[in-house]
Write a protein that holds these residues in place. Structure first.
Motif, PDB file in Angstrom:
ATOM      1  N   PRO A 198      53.067  29.904  50.786  1.00  0.00           N
ATOM      2  CA  PRO A 198      53.698  31.145  50.329  1.00  0.00           C
ATOM      3  C   PRO A 198      53.642  32.224  51.406  1.00  0.00           C
ATOM      4  CG  PRO A 198      51.619  30.763  49.173  1.00  0.00           C
ATOM      5  CD  PRO A 198      51.874  29.567  50.041  1.00  0.00           C
ATOM      6  N   LEU A 199      54.691  33.043  51.481  1.00  0.00           N
ATOM      7  CA  LEU A 199      54.724  34.138  52.448  1.00  0.00           C
ATOM      8  C   LEU A 199      53.799  35.267  52.032  1.00  0.00           C
ATOM      9  CD1 LEU A 199      58.554  34.295  53.199  1.00  0.00           C
ATOM     10  CD2 LEU A 199      56.747  33.315  54.617  1.00  0.00           C
ATOM     11  N   ILE A 200      53.535  35.362  50.736  1.00  0.00           N
ATOM     12  CA  ILE A 200      52.648  36.393  50.213  1.00  0.00           C
ATOM     13  C   ILE A 200      51.478  35.689  49.540  1.00  0.00           C
ATOM     14  CG2 ILE A 200      52.418  38.300  48.583  1.00  0.00           C
ATOM     15  CD1 ILE A 200      55.435  38.817  48.991  1.00  0.00           C
ATOM     16  N   ALA A 201      50.261  36.010  49.974  1.00  0.00           N
ATOM     17  CA  ALA A 201      49.065  35.380  49.408  1.00  0.00           C
ATOM     18  C   ALA A 201      48.894  35.801  47.949  1.00  0.00           C
ATOM     19  CB  ALA A 201      47.834  35.780  50.213  1.00  0.00           C
ATOM     20  N   PRO A 202      48.360  34.918  47.111  1.00  0.00           N
ATOM     21  CA  PRO A 202      48.149  35.282  45.705  1.00  0.00           C
ATOM     22  C   PRO A 202      47.049  36.331  45.551  1.00  0.00           C
ATOM     23  CG  PRO A 202      47.302  33.080  46.162  1.00  0.00           C
ATOM     24  CD  PRO A 202      47.977  33.559  47.412  1.00  0.00           C
ATOM     25  N   SER A 203      47.139  37.111  44.491  1.00  0.00           N
ATOM     26  CA  SER A 203      46.154  38.151  44.200  1.00  0.00           C
ATOM     27  C   SER A 203      45.031  37.598  43.330  1.00  0.00           C
ATOM     28  CB  SER A 203      46.819  39.326  43.480  1.00  0.00           C
ATOM     29  OG  SER A 203      47.717  39.989  44.340  1.00  0.00           O
ATOM     30  N   SER A 204      43.934  38.355  43.265  1.00  0.00           N
ATOM     31  CA  SER A 204      42.777  37.994  42.431  1.00  0.00           C
ATOM     32  C   SER A 204      43.008  38.492  41.006  1.00  0.00           C
ATOM     33  CB  SER A 204      41.501  38.624  42.998  1.00  0.00           C
ATOM     34  OG  SER A 204      41.311  38.268  44.339  1.00  0.00           O
ATOM     35  N   THR A 205      43.999  37.934  40.335  1.00  0.00           N
ATOM     36  CA  THR A 205      44.383  38.438  39.018  1.00  0.00           C
ATOM     37  C   THR A 205      43.336  38.171  37.946  1.00  0.00           C
ATOM     38  OG1 THR A 205      45.614  36.402  38.599  1.00  0.00           O
ATOM     39  CG2 THR A 205      46.856  38.287  39.467  1.00  0.00           C
ATOM     40  N   ASP A 206      42.430  37.241  38.179  1.00  0.00           N
ATOM     41  CA  ASP A 206      41.406  36.934  37.185  1.00  0.00           C
ATOM     42  C   ASP A 206      40.141  37.783  37.348  1.00  0.00           C
ATOM     43  OD1 ASP A 206      40.788  35.726  39.596  1.00  0.00           O
ATOM     44  OD2 ASP A 206      39.959  33.903  38.687  1.00  0.00           O
ATOM     45  N   LEU A 259      43.265  41.359  46.843  1.00  0.00           N
ATOM     46  CA  LEU A 259      42.161  40.401  46.863  1.00  0.00           C
ATOM     47  C   LEU A 259      40.859  41.145  46.579  1.00  0.00           C
ATOM     48  CD1 LEU A 259      42.935  38.123  49.947  1.00  0.00           C
ATOM     49  CD2 LEU A 259      43.159  37.566  47.529  1.00  0.00           C
ATOM     50  N   ILE A 260      40.097  40.654  45.629  1.00  0.00           N
ATOM     51  CA  ILE A 260      38.829  41.272  45.254  1.00  0.00           C
ATOM     52  C   ILE A 260      37.767  40.186  45.321  1.00  0.00           C
ATOM     53  CG2 ILE A 260      37.648  42.697  43.538  1.00  0.00           C
ATOM     54  CD1 ILE A 260      40.567  42.816  42.152  1.00  0.00           C
ATOM     55  N   ASP A 261      36.725  40.393  46.131  1.00  0.00           N
ATOM     56  CA  ASP A 261      35.693  39.363  46.239  1.00  0.00           C
ATOM     57  C   ASP A 261      34.560  39.606  45.240  1.00  0.00           C
ATOM     58  OD1 ASP A 261      33.915  41.257  47.351  1.00  0.00           O
ATOM     59  OD2 ASP A 261      34.157  40.522  49.400  1.00  0.00           O
ATOM     60  N   ALA A 262      33.564  38.761  45.273  1.00  0.00           N
ATOM     61  CA  ALA A 262      32.459  38.806  44.312  1.00  0.00           C
ATOM     62  C   ALA A 262      31.637  40.092  44.431  1.00  0.00           C
ATOM     63  CB  ALA A 262      31.559  37.585  44.495  1.00  0.00           C
ATOM     64  N   GLU A 263      31.674  40.740  45.597  1.00  0.00           N
ATOM     65  CA  GLU A 263      30.934  42.000  45.791  1.00  0.00           C
ATOM     66  C   GLU A 263      31.798  43.217  45.487  1.00  0.00           C
ATOM     67  OE1 GLU A 263      30.703  39.495  48.336  1.00  0.00           O
ATOM     68  OE2 GLU A 263      28.964  38.817  47.187  1.00  0.00           O
ATOM     69  N   ASN A 264      33.007  42.991  44.963  1.00  0.00           N
ATOM     70  CA  ASN A 264      33.962  44.061  44.634  1.00  0.00           C
ATOM     71  C   ASN A 264      34.508  44.781  45.859  1.00  0.00           C
ATOM     72  OD1 ASN A 264      33.595  43.323  41.989  1.00  0.00           O
ATOM     73  ND2 ASN A 264      32.309  45.077  41.475  1.00  0.00           N
ATOM     74  N   VAL A 283      42.446  53.494  45.350  1.00  0.00           N
ATOM     75  CA  VAL A 283      41.704  52.309  44.897  1.00  0.00           C
ATOM     76  C   VAL A 283      40.200  52.520  45.047  1.00  0.00           C
ATOM     77  CG1 VAL A 283      41.329  49.841  45.314  1.00  0.00           C
ATOM     78  CG2 VAL A 283      43.658  50.772  45.282  1.00  0.00           C
ATOM     79  N   ALA A 284      39.768  53.252  46.058  1.00  0.00           N
ATOM     80  CA  ALA A 284      38.342  53.531  46.239  1.00  0.00           C
ATOM     81  C   ALA A 284      37.777  54.317  45.064  1.00  0.00           C
ATOM     82  CB  ALA A 284      38.110  54.287  47.548  1.00  0.00           C
ATOM     83  N   GLY A 285      38.634  55.029  44.336  1.00  0.00           N
ATOM     84  CA  GLY A 285      38.192  55.811  43.188  1.00  0.00           C
ATOM     85  C   GLY A 285      37.966  54.988  41.925  1.00  0.00           C
ATOM     86  N   VAL A 286      38.281  53.690  41.948  1.00  0.00           N
ATOM     87  CA  VAL A 286      38.063  52.832  40.785  1.00  0.00           C
ATOM     88  C   VAL A 286      36.574  52.520  40.680  1.00  0.00           C
ATOM     89  CG1 VAL A 286      38.525  50.558  39.777  1.00  0.00           C
ATOM     90  CG2 VAL A 286      40.381  51.830  40.892  1.00  0.00           C
ATOM     91  N   ALA A 287      35.992  52.775  39.517  1.00  0.00           N
ATOM     92  CA  ALA A 287      34.563  52.514  39.301  1.00  0.00           C
ATOM     93  C   ALA A 287      34.263  51.045  39.552  1.00  0.00           C
ATOM     94  CB  ALA A 287      34.169  52.905  37.885  1.00  0.00           C
ATOM     95  N   GLY A 288      33.239  50.788  40.359  1.00  0.00           N
ATOM     96  CA  GLY A 288      32.828  49.418  40.646  1.00  0.00           C
ATOM     97  C   GLY A 288      33.322  48.894  41.977  1.00  0.00           C
ATOM     98  N   VAL A 289      34.363  49.514  42.543  1.00  0.00           N
ATOM     99  CA  VAL A 289      34.883  49.065  43.837  1.00  0.00           C
ATOM    100  C   VAL A 289      33.909  49.494  44.925  1.00  0.00           C
ATOM    101  CG1 VAL A 289      36.710  49.445  45.548  1.00  0.00           C
ATOM    102  CG2 VAL A 289      37.302  49.017  43.158  1.00  0.00           C
ATOM    103  N   ARG A 290      33.543  48.538  45.789  1.00  0.00           N
ATOM    104  CA  ARG A 290      32.598  48.844  46.859  1.00  0.00           C
ATOM    105  C   ARG A 290      33.305  49.356  48.110  1.00  0.00           C
ATOM    106  NH1 ARG A 290      28.157  44.773  49.461  1.00  0.00           N
ATOM    107  NH2 ARG A 290      30.007  43.942  50.480  1.00  0.00           N
ATOM    108  N   THR A 291      34.240  48.577  48.641  1.00  0.00           N
ATOM    109  CA  THR A 291      34.996  48.991  49.828  1.00  0.00           C
ATOM    110  C   THR A 291      36.465  48.643  49.623  1.00  0.00           C
ATOM    111  OG1 THR A 291      34.734  46.891  50.994  1.00  0.00           O
ATOM    112  CG2 THR A 291      33.029  48.573  51.378  1.00  0.00           C
ATOM    113  N   VAL A 292      37.326  49.318  50.386  1.00  0.00           N
ATOM    114  CA  VAL A 292      38.764  49.050  50.315  1.00  0.00           C
ATOM    115  C   VAL A 292      39.313  48.969  51.735  1.00  0.00           C
ATOM    116  CG1 VAL A 292      41.007  49.848  49.482  1.00  0.00           C
ATOM    117  CG2 VAL A 292      38.946  50.362  48.155  1.00  0.00           C
ATOM    118  N   ASP A 293      40.036  47.895  52.006  1.00  0.00           N
ATOM    119  CA  ASP A 293      40.706  47.723  53.283  1.00  0.00           C
ATOM    120  C   ASP A 293      42.190  47.525  52.989  1.00  0.00           C
ATOM    121  OD1 ASP A 293      40.832  47.286  56.175  1.00  0.00           O
ATOM    122  OD2 ASP A 293      41.302  45.211  55.649  1.00  0.00           O
TER     123      ASP A 293
END
Length: 120
Positions: free
Chosen positions: A12-20, A53-58, A85-95
């Motif tokens: 795919p040209l666009i990687a799938p998102s962490s929808t779960d 994409l959201i990893d296990a460490e948020n 996105v950085a303002g979402v509670a629980g998010v650690r870092t945003v790139d």
């Protein structure tokens, strides 16, 4: 300078998102709070957010594009998205990564965006 390899056929040209991931919907809503100043529709519904994409460490990695490379806010919009996105509670870092491939097209807009802009 090395040239990037051609994508493998079927990749795919666009990687799938962490929808779960539990934070996915909140991050989508944060993306919807950012607007292109020239178009009265949020950047998520415009189809400018390619991957969340959201990893296990948020830690969140966003891949986005713009409607055109010459967009006057090209230097600012990734920062607006990062801040939202950085303002979402629980998010650690945003790139935020800004890409030009695949190029944005009107078919990437949601039905809501098409309706808002009078294309439906």
């Amino acid at each position: 300078m090395t040239q990037a390899p051609d994508p493998v056929e079927g990749t795919p040209l666009i990687a799938p998102s962490s929808t779960d991931h539990p934070l996915h919907e909140q991050i989508v809503e944060a993306c919807r709070s950012v607007y292109d100043p020239e178009i009265p529709v949020n950047i998520y519904d415009l189809g400018l957010i390619y991957t969340i994409l959201i990893d296990a460490e948020n830690d969140v990695n966003l891949t986005m594009t713009l409607t055109a490379p010459g967009c006057p806010v090209a230097g600012e919009m990734p920062g607006w998205l990062q801040e939202a996105v950085a303002g979402v509670a629980g998010v650690r870092t945003v790139d935020v990564e800004l890409v030009w491939s695949p190029p944005w097209g009107m078919e990437m807009m949601s039905d809501e965006a098409r309706l808002e802009l009078g294309f439906m």
